[in-house]
Design a protein around this motif. Structure first.
Motif, PDB file in Angstrom:
ATOM      1  N   ARG A   1      37.597 -48.822   5.435  1.00  0.00           N
ATOM      2  CA  ARG A   1      36.487 -47.881   5.442  1.00  0.00           C
ATOM      3  C   ARG A   1      36.567 -47.028   4.187  1.00  0.00           C
ATOM      4  O   ARG A   1      37.658 -46.658   3.752  1.00  0.00           O
ATOM      5  CB  ARG A   1      36.563 -46.974   6.669  1.00  0.00           C
ATOM      6  N   ALA A   2      35.425 -46.700   3.647  1.00  0.00           N
ATOM      7  CA  ALA A   2      35.385 -45.848   2.465  1.00  0.00           C
ATOM      8  C   ALA A   2      35.704 -44.412   2.873  1.00  0.00           C
ATOM      9  O   ALA A   2      35.548 -44.025   4.037  1.00  0.00           O
ATOM     10  CB  ALA A   2      33.997 -45.906   1.838  1.00  0.00           C
ATOM     11  N   SER A   3      36.163 -43.620   1.888  1.00  0.00           N
ATOM     12  CA  SER A   3      36.391 -42.204   2.196  1.00  0.00           C
ATOM     13  C   SER A   3      35.045 -41.560   2.499  1.00  0.00           C
ATOM     14  O   SER A   3      33.992 -42.036   2.060  1.00  0.00           O
ATOM     15  CB  SER A   3      37.081 -41.507   1.028  1.00  0.00           C
ATOM     16  N   ARG A   4      35.076 -40.468   3.261  1.00  0.00           N
ATOM     17  CA  ARG A   4      33.819 -39.840   3.661  1.00  0.00           C
ATOM     18  C   ARG A   4      34.028 -38.357   3.904  1.00  0.00           C
ATOM     19  O   ARG A   4      35.153 -37.895   4.043  1.00  0.00           O
ATOM     20  CB  ARG A   4      33.268 -40.523   4.906  1.00  0.00           C
ATOM     21  N   GLU A   5      32.939 -37.648   3.961  1.00  0.00           N
ATOM     22  CA  GLU A   5      32.970 -36.220   4.240  1.00  0.00           C
ATOM     23  C   GLU A   5      33.023 -36.002   5.746  1.00  0.00           C
ATOM     24  O   GLU A   5      32.369 -36.705   6.508  1.00  0.00           O
ATOM     25  CB  GLU A   5      31.712 -35.538   3.691  1.00  0.00           C
TER      26      GLU A   5
ATOM     27  N   GLY B   1      35.375 -25.694  11.137  1.00  0.00           N
ATOM     28  CA  GLY B   1      34.078 -25.981  10.536  1.00  0.00           C
ATOM     29  C   GLY B   1      34.151 -26.229   9.045  1.00  0.00           C
ATOM     30  O   GLY B   1      33.134 -26.455   8.392  1.00  0.00           O
ATOM     31  N   VAL B   2      35.345 -26.226   8.473  1.00  0.00           N
ATOM     32  CA  VAL B   2      35.532 -26.439   7.037  1.00  0.00           C
ATOM     33  C   VAL B   2      35.268 -27.898   6.703  1.00  0.00           C
ATOM     34  O   VAL B   2      35.756 -28.813   7.376  1.00  0.00           O
ATOM     35  CB  VAL B   2      36.963 -26.033   6.603  1.00  0.00           C
ATOM     36  N   THR B   3      34.473 -28.133   5.633  1.00  0.00           N
ATOM     37  CA  THR B   3      34.194 -29.485   5.168  1.00  0.00           C
ATOM     38  C   THR B   3      35.425 -30.029   4.444  1.00  0.00           C
ATOM     39  O   THR B   3      36.065 -29.314   3.688  1.00  0.00           O
ATOM     40  CB  THR B   3      32.990 -29.498   4.214  1.00  0.00           C
TER      41      THR B   3
END
Length: 73
Positions: A55-59, A66-68
């Motif tokens: 899987r590709a990295s993702r946000e 709640g921190v991105t």
């Protein structure tokens, strides 16, 4: 059903001890894990196919704060 319940059910149906069944189940899981770690798929006809996918990295978000953040591949 958890692993202990599965071992109990298999032992009852196969007329083996729980110790024997535990050893067989652990051996099966080890073989599946080692096979998948080497890059091969495991196909059990009538049950399912186990495979590893990249899987590709993702946000993502930390649900507690709640921190991105970036979830690695």
């Amino acid at each position: 059903m958890n692993k202990t319940e599965l071992i109990d059910a298999i032992a009852t149906r196969s007329n083996t001890t729980k110790a024997q069944t535990t050893a067989m189940l652990n051996g099966l899981l080890e073989v599946i894990q080692e096979t998948m770690a080497s890059g091969s798929d495991v196909q059990l006809v009538g049950f399912g196919t186990f495979s590893v996918t990249e899987r590709a990295s993702r946000e993502g978000r930390n649900p507690a704060t709640g921190v991105t953040m970036t979830i690695p591949a």
